[in-house]
Write an enzyme that holds these catalytic residues in place. Sequence first.
Site, PDB file in Angstrom:
ATOM      1  N   CYS A   1       0.829  -1.227   0.000  1.00 49.77           N
ATOM      2  CA  CYS A   1       0.000   0.000   0.000  1.00 49.77           C
ATOM      3  C   CYS A   1       0.854   1.263   0.000  1.00 49.77           C
ATOM      4  O   CYS A   1       0.326   2.377  -0.116  1.00 49.77           O
ATOM      5  CB  CYS A   1      -0.922   0.011   1.204  1.00 49.77           C
ATOM      6  SG  CYS A   1      -1.942  -1.460   1.315  1.00 49.77           S
TER       7      CYS A   1
ATOM      8  N   CYS B   1     -13.026   0.409   8.455  1.00 53.16           N
ATOM      9  CA  CYS B   1     -12.110  -0.063   7.400  1.00 53.16           C
ATOM     10  C   CYS B   1     -12.112   0.885   6.206  1.00 53.16           C
ATOM     11  O   CYS B   1     -13.157   1.419   5.830  1.00 53.16           O
ATOM     12  CB  CYS B   1     -12.554  -1.427   6.883  1.00 53.16           C
ATOM     13  SG  CYS B   1     -12.752  -2.679   8.150  1.00 53.16           S
ATOM     14  N   SER B   2     -10.951   1.029   5.577  1.00 48.92           N
ATOM     15  CA  SER B   2     -10.912   1.680   4.264  1.00 48.92           C
ATOM     16  C   SER B   2     -11.543   0.703   3.273  1.00 48.92           C
ATOM     17  O   SER B   2     -11.516  -0.505   3.483  1.00 48.92           O
ATOM     18  CB  SER B   2      -9.467   1.984   3.864  1.00 48.92           C
ATOM     19  OG  SER B   2      -8.726   0.786   3.820  1.00 48.92           O
TER      20      SER B   2
ATOM     21  N   HIS C   1      -9.185   3.775  -1.088  1.00 51.30           N
ATOM     22  CA  HIS C   1      -7.815   3.257  -0.982  1.00 51.30           C
ATOM     23  C   HIS C   1      -7.500   2.315  -2.141  1.00 51.30           C
ATOM     24  O   HIS C   1      -7.356   1.098  -1.948  1.00 51.30           O
ATOM     25  CB  HIS C   1      -7.667   2.576   0.383  1.00 51.30           C
ATOM     26  CG  HIS C   1      -6.284   2.117   0.717  1.00 51.30           C
ATOM     27  ND1 HIS C   1      -5.141   2.680   0.199  1.00 51.30           N
ATOM     28  CD2 HIS C   1      -5.859   1.118   1.560  1.00 51.30           C
ATOM     29  CE1 HIS C   1      -4.076   2.056   0.681  1.00 51.30           C
ATOM     30  NE2 HIS C   1      -4.485   1.100   1.507  1.00 51.30           N
TER      31      HIS C   1
ATOM     32  N   LYS D   1     -10.040   6.111   4.445  1.00 50.33           N
ATOM     33  CA  LYS D   1     -11.356   5.660   4.925  1.00 50.33           C
ATOM     34  C   LYS D   1     -12.498   6.113   4.016  1.00 50.33           C
ATOM     35  O   LYS D   1     -13.363   5.323   3.673  1.00 50.33           O
ATOM     36  CB  LYS D   1     -11.578   6.175   6.363  1.00 50.33           C
ATOM     37  CG  LYS D   1     -12.960   5.927   6.904  1.00 50.33           C
ATOM     38  CD  LYS D   1     -13.200   4.441   7.118  1.00 50.33           C
ATOM     39  CE  LYS D   1     -14.637   4.006   6.997  1.00 50.33           C
ATOM     40  NZ  LYS D   1     -15.168   3.866   5.654  1.00 50.33           N
TER      41      LYS D   1
HETATM   42  N1  COA Z   1     -16.531   1.577   4.397  1.00 49.81           N
HETATM   43  C1  COA Z   1     -17.822   1.932   4.191  1.00 49.81           C
HETATM   44  N2  COA Z   1     -18.687   1.210   3.435  1.00 49.81           N
HETATM   45  C2  COA Z   1     -18.193   0.109   2.855  1.00 49.81           C
HETATM   46  C3  COA Z   1     -16.857  -0.298   3.019  1.00 49.81           C
HETATM   47  C4  COA Z   1     -16.030   0.467   3.828  1.00 49.81           C
HETATM   48  N3  COA Z   1     -14.761   0.120   4.029  1.00 49.81           N
HETATM   49  N4  COA Z   1     -16.657  -1.433   2.315  1.00 49.81           N
HETATM   50  C5  COA Z   1     -17.840  -1.722   1.705  1.00 49.81           C
HETATM   51  N5  COA Z   1     -18.751  -0.783   2.037  1.00 49.81           N
HETATM   52  C6  COA Z   1     -20.174  -0.757   1.645  1.00 49.81           C
HETATM   53  C7  COA Z   1     -20.344  -0.951   0.149  1.00 49.81           C
HETATM   54  O1  COA Z   1     -20.399   0.290  -0.514  1.00 49.81           O
HETATM   55  C8  COA Z   1     -21.683  -1.676   0.100  1.00 49.81           C
HETATM   56  O2  COA Z   1     -22.704  -0.708   0.260  1.00 49.81           O
HETATM   57  P1  COA Z   1     -24.113  -0.862  -0.512  1.00 49.81           P
HETATM   58  O3  COA Z   1     -24.701  -2.150  -0.018  1.00 49.81           O
HETATM   59  O4  COA Z   1     -24.859   0.358  -0.095  1.00 49.81           O
HETATM   60  O5  COA Z   1     -23.752  -0.914  -1.957  1.00 49.81           O
HETATM   61  C9  COA Z   1     -21.679  -2.539   1.352  1.00 49.81           C
HETATM   62  O6  COA Z   1     -20.785  -1.890   2.261  1.00 49.81           O
HETATM   63  C10 COA Z   1     -21.217  -3.966   1.117  1.00 49.81           C
HETATM   64  O7  COA Z   1     -20.041  -3.907   0.298  1.00 49.81           O
HETATM   65  P2  COA Z   1     -19.139  -5.169   0.022  1.00 49.81           P
HETATM   66  O8  COA Z   1     -18.207  -4.826  -1.083  1.00 49.81           O
HETATM   67  O9  COA Z   1     -20.004  -6.384  -0.119  1.00 49.81           O
HETATM   68  O10 COA Z   1     -18.324  -5.259   1.378  1.00 49.81           O
HETATM   69  P3  COA Z   1     -17.419  -6.448   1.822  1.00 49.81           P
HETATM   70  O11 COA Z   1     -18.024  -7.027   3.053  1.00 49.81           O
HETATM   71  O12 COA Z   1     -17.117  -7.366   0.706  1.00 49.81           O
HETATM   72  O13 COA Z   1     -16.053  -5.683   2.185  1.00 49.81           O
HETATM   73  C11 COA Z   1     -14.504  -4.923   3.831  1.00 49.81           C
HETATM   74  C12 COA Z   1     -15.961  -4.901   3.331  1.00 49.81           C
HETATM   75  C13 COA Z   1     -14.403  -4.078   5.078  1.00 49.81           C
HETATM   76  C14 COA Z   1     -14.119  -6.370   4.184  1.00 49.81           C
HETATM   77  C15 COA Z   1     -13.600  -4.376   2.706  1.00 49.81           C
HETATM   78  O14 COA Z   1     -13.968  -3.027   2.447  1.00 49.81           O
HETATM   79  C16 COA Z   1     -12.147  -4.450   3.094  1.00 49.81           C
HETATM   80  O15 COA Z   1     -11.540  -5.505   3.001  1.00 49.81           O
HETATM   81  N6  COA Z   1     -11.524  -3.325   3.518  1.00 49.81           N
HETATM   82  C17 COA Z   1     -10.144  -3.298   3.925  1.00 49.81           C
HETATM   83  C18 COA Z   1      -9.227  -3.133   2.735  1.00 49.81           C
HETATM   84  C19 COA Z   1      -7.791  -3.331   3.115  1.00 49.81           C
HETATM   85  O16 COA Z   1      -7.443  -4.211   3.874  1.00 49.81           O
HETATM   86  N7  COA Z   1      -6.907  -2.520   2.559  1.00 49.81           N
HETATM   87  C20 COA Z   1      -5.505  -2.608   2.799  1.00 49.81           C
HETATM   88  C21 COA Z   1      -5.189  -2.052   4.123  1.00 49.81           C
HETATM   89  S1  COA Z   1      -3.573  -2.432   4.704  1.00 49.81           S
END
Ligand code: COA
Length: 386
Positions: free
Chosen positions: A85, A208-209, A334, A330
């Site tokens: 990242c 989470c981002s 990202h 956030k």
């Molecule tokens: N913040 C806010 N809303 C989020 C979000 C987040 N981080 N991630 C997803 N959403 C929302 C989506 O827009 C969607 O909304 P909708 O239903 O209104 O369309 C809903 O939540 C479901 O989205 P989905 O893609 O199915 O979520 P998910 O459960 O597959 O993924 C996380 C969610 C948190 C697991 C994913 O965002 C993630 O892995 N984040 C961390 C990324 C990371 O690790 N980056 C590197 C860092 S070192």
Amino acid sequence: MRDVAVIGIGLTKFGELWEKSFRDLITEAGIKAIEDAGISGREIDGIYVGSMSAGRFVGQEHVGALVADSAGLTGVPSTRVESACASGGLAFRQAYLAVASGIHDMVVVGGVEKMTDVVSTEATNTLATAADQEWESFFGATFPALYALIATRHMYEYGTTREQLAQVAVKNHANGALNPNAHFRRKISVDDVLNSSPVAYPLRLLDCSPVSDGAAAVILCPLKDAKKYTDKIVKIIGSGQASDTLALHSRDDICTFKSTVLASKMAYKQAKIKPKDIDVAEVHDCFTIAEILATEDLGFFKKGEGSKAVEEGLTEINGTIPINTSGGLKAKGHPVGATGVAQIAEIVMQLRGEADRRQVKDAEIGLTHNIGGSGASCAVHILEVV
Ligand code: COA
């Protein structure tokens, strides 16, 4: 070493961008940066591009050559930089060093990732390749899980509360709502965060981002030439980079990222300034706890006091040290390879007084902080309007 200036910036929107390809995104950001700098593409003599895992996300490697080709700049040396990242931040540092050393005179630095073409589990597994494969990822420790361990320890050591973590997300979503390029432009409340789906205790969805698509680009040239292109010159006054153990279990203290401490010391020393001299900062808030760690490790607050500072509003746009005015990872989003370059673009906008409703009053010195994985790599840059 020559002094170096940033004379152009370009950003795509961040988000789930089904209609744009990897190539479209980086080309759009690069063209916007070239237009912003008012240069001709023919003046560019070096390209650096940060991209973490284009091979797994879109099946495309050889990103350096792809970018030169898409931009119509074949023949120009083009180098891809990968550091998870922190790929964008490290690409920016490589470009800075190349211009400072006299190797190149006009460099474009891009950062790009297109993450949403794969399903969530694949995105999570791809990101987890940046953790220690043998000792962390193999046992199921994804990045949300690793940062959850850090959050739990910070709560135990310093009394950080669940509500204080939530306040980081509330602030960054409020800032993101003011940023037309942000992935999320909706305000949220502490209750929204506390009631969002659990991800890895104590972190919830809104800690989470997101997984995002997007690209950013900036143009660098020697300071002495910058006056030809702009009267709002932003100079790079400090650049630092450091590394740490890949796995969390090898560290003495998981509540401090040594790479942040070391990279920022290097940058502060070069800039001849102290943390209190920074007017605005973009820090790596991949999870809410990461922003608290960063503000402590960068020296804005004493260790253990970052969470109280958020609660007291010190890191808001009108606070004593505004953090993540763009919305941060956030809310701005990202797209991992793009993040470090987008941070530079936000600070340049702030220092030029072009950040519109998120403008920090009288911002003259800004800092960017870009982390790879759970802190195994870090780049810190300090910019000043001259
Ligand atoms: N913040 C806010 N809303 C989020 C979000 C987040 N981080 N991630 C997803 N959403 C929302 C989506 O827009 C969607 O909304 P909708 O239903 O209104 O369309 C809903 O939540 C479901 O989205 P989905 O893609 O199915 O979520 P998910 O459960 O597959 O993924 C996380 C969610 C948190 C697991 C994913 O965002 C993630 O892995 N984040 C961390 C990324 C990371 O690790 N980056 C590197 C860092 S070192």
